[in-house]
Write a protein that holds these residues in place. Sequence first.
Motif, PDB file in Angstrom:
ATOM      1  N   VAL A 177       0.838  -1.197   0.000  1.00  0.00           N
ATOM      2  CA  VAL A 177       0.000   0.000   0.000  1.00  0.00           C
ATOM      3  C   VAL A 177       0.877   1.253   0.000  1.00  0.00           C
ATOM      4  N   GLY A 178       1.928   1.243   0.808  1.00  0.00           N
ATOM      5  CA  GLY A 178       2.822   2.405   0.868  1.00  0.00           C
ATOM      6  C   GLY A 178       3.479   2.700  -0.462  1.00  0.00           C
ATOM      7  N   TRP A 179       4.030   1.664  -1.100  1.00  0.00           N
ATOM      8  CA  TRP A 179       4.699   1.875  -2.384  1.00  0.00           C
ATOM      9  C   TRP A 179       3.708   2.229  -3.486  1.00  0.00           C
ATOM     10  N   THR A 195       3.243   5.917  -2.902  1.00  0.00           N
ATOM     11  CA  THR A 195       4.468   6.719  -2.996  1.00  0.00           C
ATOM     12  C   THR A 195       4.970   6.862  -4.423  1.00  0.00           C
ATOM     13  N   VAL A 196       5.033   5.769  -5.157  1.00  0.00           N
ATOM     14  CA  VAL A 196       5.627   5.804  -6.502  1.00  0.00           C
ATOM     15  C   VAL A 196       4.868   6.741  -7.450  1.00  0.00           C
ATOM     16  N   PRO A 197       3.550   6.631  -7.600  1.00  0.00           N
ATOM     17  CA  PRO A 197       2.880   7.578  -8.509  1.00  0.00           C
ATOM     18  C   PRO A 197       2.973   9.030  -8.039  1.00  0.00           C
ATOM     19  N   THR A 198       2.982   9.242  -6.712  1.00  0.00           N
ATOM     20  CA  THR A 198       3.093  10.611  -6.195  1.00  0.00           C
ATOM     21  C   THR A 198       4.447  11.210  -6.560  1.00  0.00           C
ATOM     22  N   LEU A 199       5.517  10.450  -6.334  1.00  0.00           N
ATOM     23  CA  LEU A 199       6.861  10.959  -6.662  1.00  0.00           C
ATOM     24  C   LEU A 199       7.049  11.123  -8.166  1.00  0.00           C
ATOM     25  N   LEU A 200       6.531  10.187  -8.939  1.00  0.00           N
ATOM     26  CA  LEU A 200       6.639  10.331 -10.398  1.00  0.00           C
ATOM     27  C   LEU A 200       5.896  11.569 -10.894  1.00  0.00           C
ATOM     28  N   GLY A 201       4.736  11.823 -10.327  1.00  0.00           N
ATOM     29  CA  GLY A 201       4.002  13.033 -10.694  1.00  0.00           C
ATOM     30  C   GLY A 201       4.758  14.292 -10.324  1.00  0.00           C
ATOM     31  N   LEU A 239       1.547  16.308  -8.771  1.00  0.00           N
ATOM     32  CA  LEU A 239       1.702  15.671  -7.468  1.00  0.00           C
ATOM     33  C   LEU A 239       0.344  15.224  -6.937  1.00  0.00           C
ATOM     34  N   VAL A 240      -0.643  16.086  -7.034  1.00  0.00           N
ATOM     35  CA  VAL A 240      -2.000  15.744  -6.588  1.00  0.00           C
ATOM     36  C   VAL A 240      -2.580  14.630  -7.464  1.00  0.00           C
ATOM     37  N   ALA A 241      -2.337  14.692  -8.771  1.00  0.00           N
ATOM     38  CA  ALA A 241      -2.827  13.637  -9.662  1.00  0.00           C
ATOM     39  C   ALA A 241      -2.175  12.292  -9.323  1.00  0.00           C
ATOM     40  N   GLY A 242      -0.872  12.299  -9.059  1.00  0.00           N
ATOM     41  CA  GLY A 242      -0.179  11.070  -8.682  1.00  0.00           C
ATOM     42  C   GLY A 242      -0.671  10.533  -7.354  1.00  0.00           C
ATOM     43  N   GLY A 261      -2.388   6.991  -6.860  1.00  0.00           N
ATOM     44  CA  GLY A 261      -1.816   6.056  -5.900  1.00  0.00           C
ATOM     45  C   GLY A 261      -2.827   5.594  -4.866  1.00  0.00           C
ATOM     46  N   CYS A 262      -3.651   6.492  -4.378  1.00  0.00           N
ATOM     47  CA  CYS A 262      -4.683   6.110  -3.403  1.00  0.00           C
ATOM     48  C   CYS A 262      -5.706   5.176  -4.041  1.00  0.00           C
TER      49      CYS A 262
END
Length: 102
Positions: free
Chosen positions: A48-50, A53-59, A81-84, A88-89
């Motif tokens: 769940v964490g990854w 995290t991954v889409p947020t950081l990529l965004g 960042l918000v889209a990622g 991710g959620c």
Amino acid sequence: MARPPTAGAGPGDAQFRQQIDAKLARKLDARGQPARIVWFGLGMMGLVGWSVTVPTLLGAVLGAWLDRHHPAGHSWTLALLVAGLTLGCGNAWHWVTRESRQ
């Protein structure tokens, strides 16, 4: 005064007993393997964490790159960042509901 139901009281009685037996078997199996449950829980937290995290950081990284190379009146970094984070959620929600069904 209501009477307690008798054995074989209705057509759904056998199905109800099967559901109870299946839940009891699952519970007894889980009691016999506490270490597996702990590791499964930790693995699920990591997943769940990854997955968030991954889409947020990529965004954020893509947004920073767009802000440097294509400046606009708004912040690409914040928008992506918000889209990622949203993506991710949604991904984490998908994994958790999938595992809870199993």
